[in-house]
Design a protein around this motif. Sequence first.
Motif, PDB file in Angstrom:
ATOM      1  N   VAL A 101     -13.261  -1.752  -0.971  1.00 58.04           N
ATOM      2  CA  VAL A 101     -13.420  -0.314  -0.691  1.00 58.04           C
ATOM      3  C   VAL A 101     -12.451   0.109   0.417  1.00 58.04           C
ATOM      4  CG1 VAL A 101     -14.999   1.369   0.318  1.00 58.04           C
ATOM      5  CG2 VAL A 101     -15.803  -0.149  -1.488  1.00 58.04           C
ATOM      6  N   PHE A 105      -8.561   2.733   1.551  1.00 61.03           N
ATOM      7  CA  PHE A 105      -8.807   3.689   2.630  1.00 61.03           C
ATOM      8  C   PHE A 105      -7.871   4.900   2.571  1.00 61.03           C
ATOM      9  CE2 PHE A 105      -8.383   5.215   7.042  1.00 61.03           C
ATOM     10  CZ  PHE A 105      -9.705   5.475   7.307  1.00 61.03           C
ATOM     11  N   ARG A 106      -6.597   4.638   2.228  1.00 63.65           N
ATOM     12  CA  ARG A 106      -5.623   5.737   2.202  1.00 63.65           C
ATOM     13  C   ARG A 106      -5.341   6.226   0.791  1.00 63.65           C
ATOM     14  NH1 ARG A 106      -2.117   7.604   6.276  1.00 63.65           N
ATOM     15  NH2 ARG A 106      -3.309   7.163   8.121  1.00 63.65           N
ATOM     16  N   ARG A 109      -9.054   9.323  -3.552  1.00 64.52           N
ATOM     17  CA  ARG A 109     -10.452   8.946  -3.812  1.00 64.52           C
ATOM     18  C   ARG A 109     -10.830   9.124  -5.279  1.00 64.52           C
ATOM     19  NH1 ARG A 109     -11.375   5.439  -0.697  1.00 64.52           N
ATOM     20  NH2 ARG A 109     -13.579   5.466  -1.161  1.00 64.52           N
TER      21      ARG A 109
ATOM     22  N   LEU B 220     -17.369   5.583   4.411  1.00 59.41           N
ATOM     23  CA  LEU B 220     -16.063   4.918   4.479  1.00 59.41           C
ATOM     24  C   LEU B 220     -15.584   4.822   5.921  1.00 59.41           C
ATOM     25  CD1 LEU B 220     -13.716   3.727   2.839  1.00 59.41           C
ATOM     26  CD2 LEU B 220     -12.682   5.992   2.857  1.00 59.41           C
ATOM     27  N   LYS B 223     -17.431   2.117   7.727  1.00 59.63           N
ATOM     28  CA  LYS B 223     -16.919   0.797   7.344  1.00 59.63           C
ATOM     29  C   LYS B 223     -15.564   0.546   7.990  1.00 59.63           C
ATOM     30  CE  LYS B 223     -19.425   0.500   3.036  1.00 59.63           C
ATOM     31  NZ  LYS B 223     -19.393   0.631   1.579  1.00 59.63           N
ATOM     32  N   VAL B 238      -4.604  -2.010   5.896  1.00 61.27           N
ATOM     33  CA  VAL B 238      -5.123  -1.137   4.840  1.00 61.27           C
ATOM     34  C   VAL B 238      -4.963   0.339   5.228  1.00 61.27           C
ATOM     35  CG1 VAL B 238      -6.744  -2.851   3.958  1.00 61.27           C
ATOM     36  CG2 VAL B 238      -7.525  -1.172   5.625  1.00 61.27           C
ATOM     37  N   GLY B 239      -4.336   0.590   6.363  1.00 58.43           N
ATOM     38  CA  GLY B 239      -4.001   1.970   6.714  1.00 58.43           C
ATOM     39  C   GLY B 239      -4.988   2.649   7.647  1.00 58.43           C
ATOM     40  N   ILE B 240      -5.877   1.868   8.279  1.00 60.57           N
ATOM     41  CA  ILE B 240      -6.814   2.471   9.235  1.00 60.57           C
ATOM     42  C   ILE B 240      -6.126   2.525  10.592  1.00 60.57           C
ATOM     43  CG2 ILE B 240      -9.030   2.201  10.409  1.00 60.57           C
ATOM     44  CD1 ILE B 240      -9.857   0.432   7.963  1.00 60.57           C
TER      45      ILE B 240
END
Lengths: 238, 346
Positions: A101, A105-106, A109, B220, B223, B238-240
């Motif tokens: 999931v 993230f980017r 959706r 989201l 998380k 992952v781009g966070i």
Amino acid sequence: MTALFSLDNFTVSYGKVQAVSDVSLNVAKGEIVTVIGANGAGKSTLLNAAMGLLPARGRMTFEGQELAETDDVEARVGLGLCLVAEKRHLFGSMSVEDNLVLGAFRADRSAFEGTLSDVYARFPRLLERRQQLAGTLSGGERQMLAMGRALMSRPRLLMLDEPSLGLAPRIVADIFTIIADLRAAGVSILLVEQNAKAALDIADRAYVMELGEITRSGAAATLAADPSIAASYLGLGH
Amino acid sequence: MDLTILLFLLQDGMTSGAIYALLGVALVLVFAVTRVIFIPQGEFVTYGALTFAVLEAGQIPGTMWLLAGAGALAFLFELWTHRRELTARLLVHEATLKLALPAVVAGLTHVLVPMKAGPFVNLLLTIAIIGPLGPYLYRIAFQPNADASVLTLLITAVGVHLAMMGMGLILFGAEGLRAPPISNASFTLGPLPVSGQSIGVYLVTLGLILALWLFFDRTLMGKALRATAVNRIGARLVGIRTSLSGRIAFALAATIGAISGILIVPVTTIYYDTGFIVGLKGFVAAIIGGLASYPLTAAAAIVVGIVEALASFFASDLKEIIVFMLIIPVLVWRSIASGHHDEEEE
């Protein structure tokens, strides 16, 4: 073919030591390009810097656009670059599914459900283990999860750092089959490997890296047939 | 001591314990995401308490101006960081979050205060004033140094604590303040009178802990915050943005601090420096929870509250000493039992 991704005179230094010097390489759409070389040649450093984890000098373009120094890792993920690092960097105390999931993230959706079922179809083992904590997976499963998490972002260029490292030979074969399948699905791949034979077998083109510099490049099949490459990277010791 | 006194002390202890639990959980949250040991947590308690008390007294709290100043400073920091690649979109985004938001809060304060809108509105207004201070503070004091060692971040945190305490003295003065209770209701449970205020404290604590659990387990963004805590590089890959995670963690911590302050100011007189000791008790609980476990921290906080209540009855002079001594056996046991911890796995 036009290059999807290219590095020109790309240099990465740790203090005064140049780990990567003046490297130029490119990856075209739909291609698997591999960088082979001995341990410590600077291959991982090259990928980490291309992803923005390390500062670098030189020119870097992606889909015809020049990437700025200020495009950090997160911005590069947004553009469609994705790195599966040698250490995998999974979220060990979270479930397999949560890892996937977060991989999206980017991503858009609305495409999420479709991408997730694609990834599960590609890695059925992850579907079986989806409630399990990532930290409890075996080495091969971790590599699959790292690749699955990367695919969740729908990358246009997937950079794989030593995907076969520390895995049993049978699982290495599985991983390389999956990499070939990904190319068939249209993902361009930049693959860094110590396992030169397996890498040259599936790659279209290859670069040889020694002490931070690119010393040879060409079609993967040509390099695989070259006696000096065979002596240095393919035969002995494996 | 008879049963009634014991029950009374237990109730008292559990009420304080519930507040320490909130603070302890916020400390664990901030540490997990940013590696900052959040000493200024207590100042957010003070600011929340005193802002609420000032609003209840029908005045404009000084923290409203502090919010505007901090927002403007954070905005300038942002401009400086992005000075080479300023876009209109970025400018609008930052101006909305850091200039317009405090302006709206200030406007609302000026409209609502003369109306004497009641404790519930004042509670929301307090949260609106104190909550955004968290992310502004993160932007100004911690984000420029985000990759520094835990020790450097701790020293920064101590500096911020001292600055905020001094600022509290300027904004609120040396006099303590107390607010009228939100609820005057009172019940009897067997031999024990239970105040509406303590019921409120329990409900708010349970509600907040439940809301936090839902946030971390179901959303989201929640998380993503956990992922940042587990593996920072993995999160970036992952781009966070770890800076965004940091700001959200600080926003949650500031809000939790403000709510804790609002809950205690009707019960205790709060001075500009009271929050520090309250925050430290949350810290004791967080340490017992290993700065990692939320349930253990919450449980430890209840124990801290009860020990404190019993100690204040039996040996009130030694109350603080007894409470803070709780930490010693835990540290000894932890260092014997667990050996060395690595932050990153694999």
